[in-house]
Design a protein around this motif. Sequence first.
Motif, PDB file in Angstrom:
ATOM      1  N   ILE A 228      19.224 -23.824  29.584  1.00  0.00           N
ATOM      2  CA  ILE A 228      20.665 -23.970  29.772  1.00  0.00           C
ATOM      3  C   ILE A 228      21.334 -22.923  28.904  1.00  0.00           C
ATOM      4  CG2 ILE A 228      22.660 -25.501  29.497  1.00  0.00           C
ATOM      5  CD1 ILE A 228      20.742 -27.872  29.821  1.00  0.00           C
ATOM      6  N   GLU A 229      22.402 -22.340  29.409  1.00  0.00           N
ATOM      7  CA  GLU A 229      23.117 -21.302  28.666  1.00  0.00           C
ATOM      8  C   GLU A 229      24.598 -21.642  28.647  1.00  0.00           C
ATOM      9  OE1 GLU A 229      22.782 -16.466  28.530  1.00  0.00           O
ATOM     10  OE2 GLU A 229      23.021 -17.429  30.480  1.00  0.00           O
ATOM     11  N   ALA A 230      25.263 -21.355  27.527  1.00  0.00           N
ATOM     12  CA  ALA A 230      26.693 -21.596  27.391  1.00  0.00           C
ATOM     13  C   ALA A 230      27.320 -20.462  26.603  1.00  0.00           C
ATOM     14  CB  ALA A 230      26.951 -22.933  26.691  1.00  0.00           C
ATOM     15  N   GLY A 231      28.610 -20.246  26.853  1.00  0.00           N
ATOM     16  CA  GLY A 231      29.307 -19.162  26.187  1.00  0.00           C
ATOM     17  C   GLY A 231      29.596 -19.430  24.723  1.00  0.00           C
ATOM     18  N   GLY A 232      29.472 -20.675  24.295  1.00  0.00           N
ATOM     19  CA  GLY A 232      29.720 -21.016  22.902  1.00  0.00           C
ATOM     20  C   GLY A 232      29.347 -22.455  22.645  1.00  0.00           C
ATOM     21  N   ALA A 233      29.346 -22.817  21.358  1.00  0.00           N
ATOM     22  CA  ALA A 233      28.937 -24.174  20.968  1.00  0.00           C
ATOM     23  C   ALA A 233      30.108 -25.006  20.475  1.00  0.00           C
ATOM     24  CB  ALA A 233      27.880 -24.093  19.867  1.00  0.00           C
ATOM     25  N   SER A 241      26.336 -30.341  27.030  1.00  0.00           N
ATOM     26  CA  SER A 241      25.672 -31.577  26.583  1.00  0.00           C
ATOM     27  C   SER A 241      25.585 -32.627  27.693  1.00  0.00           C
ATOM     28  CB  SER A 241      26.368 -32.167  25.351  1.00  0.00           C
ATOM     29  OG  SER A 241      27.618 -32.727  25.680  1.00  0.00           O
ATOM     30  N   TYR A 242      26.422 -32.501  28.718  1.00  0.00           N
ATOM     31  CA  TYR A 242      26.356 -33.433  29.849  1.00  0.00           C
ATOM     32  C   TYR A 242      25.012 -33.335  30.570  1.00  0.00           C
ATOM     33  CZ  TYR A 242      27.449 -35.399  34.453  1.00  0.00           C
ATOM     34  OH  TYR A 242      27.433 -36.119  35.625  1.00  0.00           O
ATOM     35  N   PHE A 243      24.352 -32.196  30.477  1.00  0.00           N
ATOM     36  CA  PHE A 243      23.120 -31.976  31.233  1.00  0.00           C
ATOM     37  C   PHE A 243      21.855 -32.218  30.400  1.00  0.00           C
ATOM     38  CE2 PHE A 243      26.455 -29.512  33.275  1.00  0.00           C
ATOM     39  CZ  PHE A 243      26.321 -29.925  34.594  1.00  0.00           C
ATOM     40  N   LEU A 244      22.002 -32.672  29.159  1.00  0.00           N
ATOM     41  CA  LEU A 244      20.836 -32.953  28.330  1.00  0.00           C
ATOM     42  C   LEU A 244      20.244 -34.319  28.641  1.00  0.00           C
ATOM     43  CD1 LEU A 244      21.927 -31.754  24.759  1.00  0.00           C
ATOM     44  CD2 LEU A 244      20.695 -30.466  26.520  1.00  0.00           C
ATOM     45  N   ASP A 245      18.922 -34.414  28.565  1.00  0.00           N
ATOM     46  CA  ASP A 245      18.224 -35.687  28.716  1.00  0.00           C
ATOM     47  C   ASP A 245      17.592 -36.146  27.414  1.00  0.00           C
ATOM     48  OD1 ASP A 245      18.778 -35.995  31.464  1.00  0.00           O
ATOM     49  OD2 ASP A 245      17.130 -34.640  31.980  1.00  0.00           O
ATOM     50  N   SER A 246      17.785 -35.374  26.335  1.00  0.00           N
ATOM     51  CA  SER A 246      17.172 -35.692  25.063  1.00  0.00           C
ATOM     52  C   SER A 246      18.102 -35.273  23.929  1.00  0.00           C
ATOM     53  CB  SER A 246      15.817 -34.971  24.936  1.00  0.00           C
ATOM     54  OG  SER A 246      15.178 -35.276  23.718  1.00  0.00           O
ATOM     55  N   THR A 247      17.811 -35.727  22.714  1.00  0.00           N
ATOM     56  CA  THR A 247      18.650 -35.417  21.564  1.00  0.00           C
ATOM     57  C   THR A 247      18.182 -34.137  20.868  1.00  0.00           C
ATOM     58  OG1 THR A 247      17.272 -36.891  20.221  1.00  0.00           O
ATOM     59  CG2 THR A 247      19.301 -37.800  21.122  1.00  0.00           C
ATOM     60  N   PRO A 248      19.084 -33.455  20.151  1.00  0.00           N
ATOM     61  CA  PRO A 248      18.713 -32.198  19.481  1.00  0.00           C
ATOM     62  C   PRO A 248      17.611 -32.395  18.454  1.00  0.00           C
ATOM     63  CG  PRO A 248      21.105 -32.448  19.586  1.00  0.00           C
ATOM     64  CD  PRO A 248      20.526 -33.754  20.016  1.00  0.00           C
ATOM     65  N   LEU A 366      29.112 -32.003  18.583  1.00  0.00           N
ATOM     66  CA  LEU A 366      29.668 -31.772  17.248  1.00  0.00           C
ATOM     67  C   LEU A 366      28.556 -31.569  16.232  1.00  0.00           C
ATOM     68  CD1 LEU A 366      32.140 -31.651  15.390  1.00  0.00           C
ATOM     69  CD2 LEU A 366      32.000 -34.150  15.186  1.00  0.00           C
ATOM     70  N   GLU A 367      27.504 -32.379  16.321  1.00  0.00           N
ATOM     71  CA  GLU A 367      26.372 -32.229  15.399  1.00  0.00           C
ATOM     72  C   GLU A 367      25.724 -30.859  15.544  1.00  0.00           C
ATOM     73  OE1 GLU A 367      22.180 -34.415  14.163  1.00  0.00           O
ATOM     74  OE2 GLU A 367      23.142 -34.933  16.054  1.00  0.00           O
ATOM     75  N   VAL A 368      25.562 -30.417  16.790  1.00  0.00           N
ATOM     76  CA  VAL A 368      24.948 -29.114  17.034  1.00  0.00           C
ATOM     77  C   VAL A 368      25.826 -27.984  16.481  1.00  0.00           C
ATOM     78  CG1 VAL A 368      24.323 -27.462  18.858  1.00  0.00           C
ATOM     79  CG2 VAL A 368      23.587 -29.855  19.019  1.00  0.00           C
ATOM     80  N   GLU A 369      27.139 -28.089  16.721  1.00  0.00           N
ATOM     81  CA  GLU A 369      28.025 -27.025  16.226  1.00  0.00           C
ATOM     82  C   GLU A 369      27.993 -26.947  14.701  1.00  0.00           C
ATOM     83  OE1 GLU A 369      32.661 -25.484  16.371  1.00  0.00           O
ATOM     84  OE2 GLU A 369      32.150 -27.418  17.266  1.00  0.00           O
ATOM     85  N   ILE A 370      28.060 -28.095  14.040  1.00  0.00           N
ATOM     86  CA  ILE A 370      28.020 -28.087  12.575  1.00  0.00           C
ATOM     87  C   ILE A 370      26.685 -27.543  12.075  1.00  0.00           C
ATOM     88  CG2 ILE A 370      27.959 -29.598  10.559  1.00  0.00           C
ATOM     89  CD1 ILE A 370      30.070 -31.324  11.948  1.00  0.00           C
ATOM     90  N   ALA A 371      25.594 -27.912  12.729  1.00  0.00           N
ATOM     91  CA  ALA A 371      24.278 -27.404  12.326  1.00  0.00           C
ATOM     92  C   ALA A 371      24.192 -25.886  12.487  1.00  0.00           C
ATOM     93  CB  ALA A 371      23.185 -28.102  13.141  1.00  0.00           C
TER      94      ALA A 371
END
Length: 372
Positions: A228-233, A241-248, A366-371
């Motif tokens: 999956i690719e995105a222009g930013g976090a 994150s809508y397309f995730l099936d698991s946690t980071p 939010l957790e991913v962005e802060i990390a």
Amino acid sequence: MFRRQFLQTALATGFTVGANPASAGTSTVGPSNHQKPRYRAGVIGLGWMGLLYDLAERIPDRFDVEDVDRPTPKLNIHRKFHFHNHPGNEGLATSYSEALWDRPEVQLVAGADRDKNRLKPFSERYGIQAVYTDGIEMMEKENLDIVAIATNTRGRAFLTTKAVELGAKAIFTEKPMAHTLEEADRMVKICADQGIPLNCGAITTTHPSFAKAKELVKKGVIGEIVSIEAGGAVAQHQNWSYFLDSTPAWVSGSGDQPRRESGSDEFQGQGIMVTRNGEVVHFRKGAPGVRLCGSTGEMTFSFKSGWQLWQEMESPTGKSRAQMPWPDPQFVPPYGAVYSLAEILDCLEGRLDEPKNSGRRVAVALEVEIAL
């Protein structure tokens, strides 16, 4: 570890001045059909997303979040819209007030804002007398089923918690969801514990075309998802994150910038995130809003062009990918609280387990962005 387990299993589903009920005349606009409303609703925060976007052009005037008397432009109290039964049409309403007013299942009964200049147009437009300068008092007195929280960010976790304690059945907030992970976790947990749907932000993810995209993924239209690719976090406006099936599980980021003059310290760099089951999300400058890369095809979304689909096809020279028509619904701006409310109602009535832009998914982002 605890936080990730909590987010994986949870279902996502203040104003402090004296109350100021104001008299109001007859409404200047009418809902499409309000014969048998099942839910009482109120809005806390009658700023841009709470009310003003539908009545005026955005103005650049700045103010401090502590200001009670804030800049308010000239308003068109009589403006009319296409509503929820015309999704995607020009003129679709943006604000939480307008979305709640239109639905036949909902009775918009109250509004709250510290700025009395925002209470008068709310009353004039909707003919509602129950307006307050104290959002807590409004919830205590009005027996609300649905609460829209469109305040500044700092008060949202507190108000969400109070709404649950005071009997709300569904909550949707403006973006960003919260300032801290602790606040986000608290919002998600209290709503999950009580089975209350929580939607955090009227962003593009709430549009029905995103549900169609996920349906196509589940059907294997582009094969197995390889990345999956995105222009930013940026967590306040994420699609991935809508397309995730698991946690980071882990992230790696680089190229962030110092806090900007505006005060924002949102992540501005690039990076990668990998989930516990091996899903990979790349945050890359220049990428579209979201790109879903599959083993036999690809889907991309951007605000200007909407969704696009490519599938692997046989050709005289071998396999190649060809662009295919996107099945309805296609994303067409504008978008707004109409779609957020639709998902809240779908959850309340058993048609949906969790809003697409649920508090749980936004907390993950939010957790991913802060990390990063």
